[in-house]
Motif scaffolding. Structure first.
Motif, PDB file in Angstrom:
ATOM      1  N   GLY A  41       0.823  -1.208   0.000  1.00  0.00           N
ATOM      2  CA  GLY A  41       0.000   0.000   0.000  1.00  0.00           C
ATOM      3  C   GLY A  41       0.857   1.258   0.000  1.00  0.00           C
ATOM      4  O   GLY A  41       0.594   2.207  -0.762  1.00  0.00           O
ATOM      5  N   HIS A  42       1.907   1.272   0.829  1.00  0.00           N
ATOM      6  CA  HIS A  42       2.695   2.497   0.979  1.00  0.00           C
ATOM      7  C   HIS A  42       3.461   2.836  -0.303  1.00  0.00           C
ATOM      8  O   HIS A  42       3.521   3.992  -0.707  1.00  0.00           O
ATOM      9  N   GLU A  63       8.234  -4.631  -7.310  1.00  0.00           N
ATOM     10  CA  GLU A  63       7.692  -5.558  -6.304  1.00  0.00           C
ATOM     11  C   GLU A  63       8.235  -6.975  -6.560  1.00  0.00           C
ATOM     12  O   GLU A  63       8.156  -7.479  -7.676  1.00  0.00           O
ATOM     13  N   LYS A  64       8.724  -7.605  -5.484  1.00  0.00           N
ATOM     14  CA  LYS A  64       9.345  -8.931  -5.702  1.00  0.00           C
ATOM     15  C   LYS A  64       8.316 -10.029  -5.938  1.00  0.00           C
ATOM     16  O   LYS A  64       8.598 -11.021  -6.591  1.00  0.00           O
ATOM     17  N   ASN A  71       2.170  -7.218   3.694  1.00  0.00           N
ATOM     18  CA  ASN A  71       1.213  -6.912   4.767  1.00  0.00           C
ATOM     19  C   ASN A  71      -0.036  -6.200   4.268  1.00  0.00           C
ATOM     20  O   ASN A  71      -1.081  -6.273   4.907  1.00  0.00           O
ATOM     21  N   ALA A  72       0.088  -5.496   3.131  1.00  0.00           N
ATOM     22  CA  ALA A  72      -1.062  -4.742   2.628  1.00  0.00           C
ATOM     23  C   ALA A  72      -2.259  -5.664   2.415  1.00  0.00           C
ATOM     24  O   ALA A  72      -3.406  -5.265   2.637  1.00  0.00           O
ATOM     25  N   ASN A  75      -3.515  -7.581   6.410  1.00  0.00           N
ATOM     26  CA  ASN A  75      -3.881  -6.933   7.684  1.00  0.00           C
ATOM     27  C   ASN A  75      -5.370  -7.083   7.976  1.00  0.00           C
ATOM     28  O   ASN A  75      -6.138  -7.605   7.168  1.00  0.00           O
ATOM     29  N   THR A  76      -5.753  -6.573   9.147  1.00  0.00           N
ATOM     30  CA  THR A  76      -7.152  -6.710   9.580  1.00  0.00           C
ATOM     31  C   THR A  76      -7.978  -5.472   9.235  1.00  0.00           C
ATOM     32  O   THR A  76      -9.052  -5.269   9.790  1.00  0.00           O
ATOM     33  N   ILE A  78      -8.159  -2.276   9.708  1.00  0.00           N
ATOM     34  CA  ILE A  78      -8.690  -1.221  10.592  1.00  0.00           C
ATOM     35  C   ILE A  78      -8.037   0.127  10.282  1.00  0.00           C
ATOM     36  O   ILE A  78      -6.812   0.212  10.139  1.00  0.00           O
ATOM     37  N   VAL A 206      14.509  -6.809  -5.758  1.00  0.00           N
ATOM     38  CA  VAL A 206      15.711  -5.965  -5.648  1.00  0.00           C
ATOM     39  C   VAL A 206      16.756  -6.756  -4.871  1.00  0.00           C
ATOM     40  O   VAL A 206      16.498  -7.235  -3.762  1.00  0.00           O
ATOM     41  N   MET A 338       6.180  -7.810  10.467  1.00  0.00           N
ATOM     42  CA  MET A 338       6.076  -6.428  10.938  1.00  0.00           C
ATOM     43  C   MET A 338       7.458  -5.800  11.061  1.00  0.00           C
ATOM     44  O   MET A 338       8.368  -6.424  11.607  1.00  0.00           O
ATOM     45  N   TYR A 364       2.538  -2.765  13.731  1.00  0.00           N
ATOM     46  CA  TYR A 364       1.333  -3.360  13.153  1.00  0.00           C
ATOM     47  C   TYR A 364       0.208  -2.349  12.979  1.00  0.00           C
ATOM     48  O   TYR A 364      -0.964  -2.691  13.049  1.00  0.00           O
ATOM     49  N   GLY A 365       0.595  -1.084  12.712  1.00  0.00           N
ATOM     50  CA  GLY A 365      -0.427  -0.067  12.518  1.00  0.00           C
ATOM     51  C   GLY A 365      -0.306   0.678  11.207  1.00  0.00           C
ATOM     52  O   GLY A 365      -0.850   1.780  11.066  1.00  0.00           O
ATOM     53  N   GLY A 366       0.365   0.089  10.238  1.00  0.00           N
ATOM     54  CA  GLY A 366       0.659   0.853   9.030  1.00  0.00           C
ATOM     55  C   GLY A 366      -0.438   0.888   7.987  1.00  0.00           C
ATOM     56  O   GLY A 366      -0.375   1.699   7.061  1.00  0.00           O
ATOM     57  N   PHE A 367      -1.442   0.025   8.099  1.00  0.00           N
ATOM     58  CA  PHE A 367      -2.478   0.058   7.058  1.00  0.00           C
ATOM     59  C   PHE A 367      -3.232   1.382   7.114  1.00  0.00           C
ATOM     60  O   PHE A 367      -3.426   2.043   6.090  1.00  0.00           O
ATOM     61  N   LYS A 368      -3.640   1.771   8.301  1.00  0.00           N
ATOM     62  CA  LYS A 368      -4.386   3.037   8.451  1.00  0.00           C
ATOM     63  C   LYS A 368      -3.573   4.236   7.968  1.00  0.00           C
ATOM     64  O   LYS A 368      -4.119   5.261   7.593  1.00  0.00           O
TER      65      LYS A 368
HETATM   66  C1  LIG Z   1      -1.959  -9.760  10.458  1.00  0.00           C
HETATM   67  C2  LIG Z   1      -1.790  -8.275  10.319  1.00  0.00           C
HETATM   68  C3  LIG Z   1      -2.791  -7.417  10.769  1.00  0.00           C
HETATM   69  C4  LIG Z   1      -2.635  -6.042  10.639  1.00  0.00           C
HETATM   70  N1  LIG Z   1      -3.690  -5.231  10.972  1.00  0.00           N
HETATM   71  C5  LIG Z   1      -3.599  -3.892  10.760  1.00  0.00           C
HETATM   72  C6  LIG Z   1      -4.742  -3.066  10.982  1.00  0.00           C
HETATM   73  O1  LIG Z   1      -5.843  -3.547  11.289  1.00  0.00           O
HETATM   74  N2  LIG Z   1      -4.602  -1.730  10.820  1.00  0.00           N
HETATM   75  C7  LIG Z   1      -3.411  -1.179  10.464  1.00  0.00           C
HETATM   76  O2  LIG Z   1      -3.332   0.036  10.393  1.00  0.00           O
HETATM   77  N3  LIG Z   1      -2.324  -1.945  10.182  1.00  0.00           N
HETATM   78  C8  LIG Z   1      -2.393  -3.292  10.303  1.00  0.00           C
HETATM   79  N4  LIG Z   1      -1.321  -4.105  10.001  1.00  0.00           N
HETATM   80  C9  LIG Z   1      -0.045  -3.474   9.554  1.00  0.00           C
HETATM   81  C10 LIG Z   1      -0.045  -3.087   8.103  1.00  0.00           C
HETATM   82  O3  LIG Z   1      -0.541  -4.111   7.308  1.00  0.00           O
HETATM   83  C11 LIG Z   1       1.400  -2.731   7.674  1.00  0.00           C
HETATM   84  O4  LIG Z   1       1.979  -1.830   8.602  1.00  0.00           O
HETATM   85  C12 LIG Z   1       1.435  -2.064   6.296  1.00  0.00           C
HETATM   86  O5  LIG Z   1       0.701  -2.826   5.376  1.00  0.00           O
HETATM   87  C13 LIG Z   1       2.884  -1.920   5.838  1.00  0.00           C
HETATM   88  O6  LIG Z   1       3.006  -1.170   4.640  1.00  0.00           O
HETATM   89  P1  LIG Z   1       2.869  -1.791   3.153  1.00  0.00           P
HETATM   90  O7  LIG Z   1       1.426  -1.966   2.879  1.00  0.00           O
HETATM   91  O8  LIG Z   1       3.563  -0.939   2.195  1.00  0.00           O
HETATM   92  O9  LIG Z   1       3.636  -3.163   3.355  1.00  0.00           O
HETATM   93  P2  LIG Z   1       3.700  -4.461   2.445  1.00  0.00           P
HETATM   94  O10 LIG Z   1       2.392  -4.790   1.837  1.00  0.00           O
HETATM   95  O11 LIG Z   1       4.363  -5.531   3.250  1.00  0.00           O
HETATM   96  O12 LIG Z   1       4.627  -3.966   1.257  1.00  0.00           O
HETATM   97  C14 LIG Z   1       6.027  -4.150   1.185  1.00  0.00           C
HETATM   98  C15 LIG Z   1       6.322  -4.842  -0.132  1.00  0.00           C
HETATM   99  O13 LIG Z   1       7.723  -4.835  -0.361  1.00  0.00           O
HETATM  100  C16 LIG Z   1       8.017  -5.995  -1.101  1.00  0.00           C
HETATM  101  N5  LIG Z   1       9.467  -6.257  -0.989  1.00  0.00           N
HETATM  102  C17 LIG Z   1      10.175  -6.607   0.104  1.00  0.00           C
HETATM  103  N6  LIG Z   1      11.454  -6.769  -0.198  1.00  0.00           N
HETATM  104  C18 LIG Z   1      11.571  -6.526  -1.521  1.00  0.00           C
HETATM  105  C19 LIG Z   1      12.670  -6.550  -2.435  1.00  0.00           C
HETATM  106  N7  LIG Z   1      13.904  -6.879  -2.044  1.00  0.00           N
HETATM  107  N8  LIG Z   1      12.420  -6.243  -3.739  1.00  0.00           N
HETATM  108  C20 LIG Z   1      11.184  -5.910  -4.162  1.00  0.00           C
HETATM  109  N9  LIG Z   1      10.111  -5.875  -3.336  1.00  0.00           N
HETATM  110  C21 LIG Z   1      10.309  -6.186  -2.048  1.00  0.00           C
HETATM  111  C22 LIG Z   1       7.169  -7.071  -0.423  1.00  0.00           C
HETATM  112  O14 LIG Z   1       6.995  -8.203  -1.248  1.00  0.00           O
HETATM  113  C23 LIG Z   1       5.900  -6.312  -0.139  1.00  0.00           C
HETATM  114  O15 LIG Z   1       4.903  -6.516  -1.139  1.00  0.00           O
HETATM  115  C24 LIG Z   1      -1.437  -5.502  10.085  1.00  0.00           C
HETATM  116  C25 LIG Z   1      -0.440  -6.372   9.628  1.00  0.00           C
HETATM  117  C26 LIG Z   1      -0.628  -7.745   9.703  1.00  0.00           C
HETATM  118  C27 LIG Z   1       0.416  -8.670   9.142  1.00  0.00           C
END
Ligand SMILES: Cc1cc2nc3c(=O)[nH]c(=O)nc-3n(C[C@H](O)[C@H](O)[C@H](O)COP(=O)(O)OP(=O)(O)OC[C@H]3O[C@@H](n4cnc5c(N)ncnc54)[C@H](O)[C@@H]3O)c2cc1C
Length: 416
Positions: A41-42, A63-64, A71-72, A75-76, A78, A206, A338, A364-368
């Motif tokens: 998501g980020h 994206e790998k 985590n995107a 997550n749950t 919220i 990467v 996380m 574990y709060g990064g989705f919001k």
């Molecule tokens: C079970 C669970 C419940 C949660 N519940 C909540 C909630 O209710 N509310 C909330 O706010 N947060 C929640 N979170 C936290 C939230 O999901 C994460 O903080 C947030 O999603 C992190 O940001 P992101 O979406 O960018 O991460 P990610 O989706 O993890 O994105 C990172 C991406 O980087 C890619 N990557 C990694 N290394 C490499 C590489 N070397 N080369 C290329 N790509 C790579 C990965 O494959 C991944 O797709 C929860 C997390 C979990 C696991």
């Protein structure tokens, strides 16, 4: 392609044969102005705001796996902005406001549902702390209501009010909080970024950085070398690994967090409920499943799966709060990695290596935070300056002592 009620109607007339892919699955070009590592998501939100707000469209998200496989998509779901500290609250309230306009902004139905978030309190001291947090939220323009036990009972009558081990003394309610469908958020940002020309490159890992004169000028990947003027990393639980490739260490530990969903039942839980006497939180999906979770597993890991003691612990917490769920069958459980920071707060900053920017430490709060994280990270990459609501998220705060310890538990990542 624009999504609307009219386009659904027109496609129906055509037996839905005219839909195009939501985003372009691009092959990597030799070079870009900006590369974002991580298609969660980020990363995708950052690409969207770089293109939309700053007009920088020669961008690739690398994206790998597949987008949302981290985590995107685990997550749950919220979303809330119920924080106490000034460094956090303004940022999460910006995120809440961006959630409120997200579907129009990206032209995608992310199923943002402002059904409210209720934090329960079980002691007088906890109630006082919630009153203080609610006041801080209101001072920052967020919404907060302090409920007494009767107010809580009206909202969620199925909780254990009669013979609970930890009686419910009230709750802090944020009506504008709620849930959003996590993978639709990923697809929505991908759709909007791709429409503006961003390349979304999947199955491209990467593996290293290309350097010239002490500066990073590109990345090595499983699909070859790609050059860029600026590179942002938004890899959540893999932050430590990617930082190591660039030659520096982050104050991050990677931990597993699990989540669970039950079989679908009739509508029962109208809001998000968090238990203040144990680590348990629950909501009900639109399909009827009870979506819940609790604590991290408690050991460092890069595995996207957890272990049974935590399953037991989470279910115990749920049973002590709402015994009625004891008869519901568990459908699935899963885990994510996380990026737990030492003070529980994130990092959006320049890295120690010129040309490389860090977005990490979401615990574990990064989705919001997804919309504001992307918005502020795009601002930093485009302008070189931190966005005004994210100035506290400096990397050097761990050296200078300006930590943002929202929970007051100190440098204990497993407790944040
Ligand atoms: C079970 C669970 C419940 C949660 N519940 C909540 C909630 O209710 N509310 C909330 O706010 N947060 C929640 N979170 C936290 C939230 O999901 C994460 O903080 C947030 O999603 C992190 O940001 P992101 O979406 O960018 O991460 P990610 O989706 O993890 O994105 C990172 C991406 O980087 C890619 N990557 C990694 N290394 C490499 C590489 N070397 N080369 C290329 N790509 C790579 C990965 O494959 C991944 O797709 C929860 C997390 C979990 C696991």
């Amino acid at each position: 392609m624009r999504y609307s009620g009219f386009s659904v109607f027109m496609q129906a007339l055509n037996r839905h044969k005219g839909w195009k892919p939501t985003w372009r699955d691009a092959a990597p070009k030799p070079s870009y102005d900006v590369i974002i590592i991580g298609g969660g998501g980020h990363g995708l939100a950052t690409a969207h705001y770089l293109a939309k707000v700053h007009g920088i469209t020669n961008v690739a998200v690398i994206e790998k796996g597949w987008i949302g496989s981290g985590n995107a998509g685990r997550n749950t779901t919220i979303i809330r902005s119920n924080y106490l500290l000034p460094g956090n609250e303004a940022f999460y309230e910006l995120s809440m406001k961006l959630w409120e306009g997200l579907e129009q902004d990206v032209n995608y139905n992310a199923m943002v549902s402002q059904r409210g978030v209720l934090n329960l309190c079980h002691t007088d001291a906890q109630r006082d702390a919630f009153a203080r947090r609610g006041n801080s939220m209101r001072l920052h323009g967020a919404d907060a209501e302090l409920l007494d036990p009767e107010g809580v009972r009206k909202l969620v009558p199925f909780l254990n009010f009669d013979d609970a081990r930890f009686p419910i003394k009230g709750g802090l309610f944020q009506p504008r909080g709620g849930t959003a469908r996590h993978d639709a958020v990923v697809w929505g940002y991908a759709h909007a970024a791709s429409e503006r020309g961003v390349d979304i490159v999947q199955n491209c890992e990467v593996t290293g950085f290309l350097r010239e004169g002490g500066r990073v000028v590109g990345i090595e990947t499983s699909r070859g070398t790609i050059r860029a003027n600026k590179i942002g990393m938004a890899v959540a639980g893999n932050s430590g690994r990617v930082a190591e490739m660039a030659g520096f260490r982050l104050p991050i530990e990677s931990h597993v967090l699990q989540a669970f969903v039950s079989e679908a039942i009739k509508p029962m839980i109208p809001t998000v409920v968090t238990y203040g006497a144990g680590h348990f939180y629950i909501s009900q999906s639109d399909k009827g499943g009870l979506v819940f979770g609790g604590d991290i597993d408690g050991y460092n890991s890069y595995a996207q799966r957890g272990n049974l003691p935590t399953v037991e612990d989470v279910c115990e917490g749920g049973m002590s709060l709402m015994p009625a769920i004891g008869r519901v069958r568990l459908l699935r459980s899963w885990g994510g990695i996380m990026d737990m920071s030492m003070d529980g707060s994130p990092i959006i900053d320049h890295s120690p290596v010129d040309g490389l920017y860090v977005n990490s430490g979401w615990c574990y709060g990064g989705f919001k935070a997804t919309p504001a994280s992307g918005f502020c990270f795009a601002h930093l990459i485009a302008t070189g300056r931190m966005h005004e609501t994210a100035t506290a998220y400096r990397l050097d705060r761990f050296a200078t002592g300006h930590v943002i310890d929202e929970k007051g538990v100190g440098a204990r990542p497993n407790l944040h």
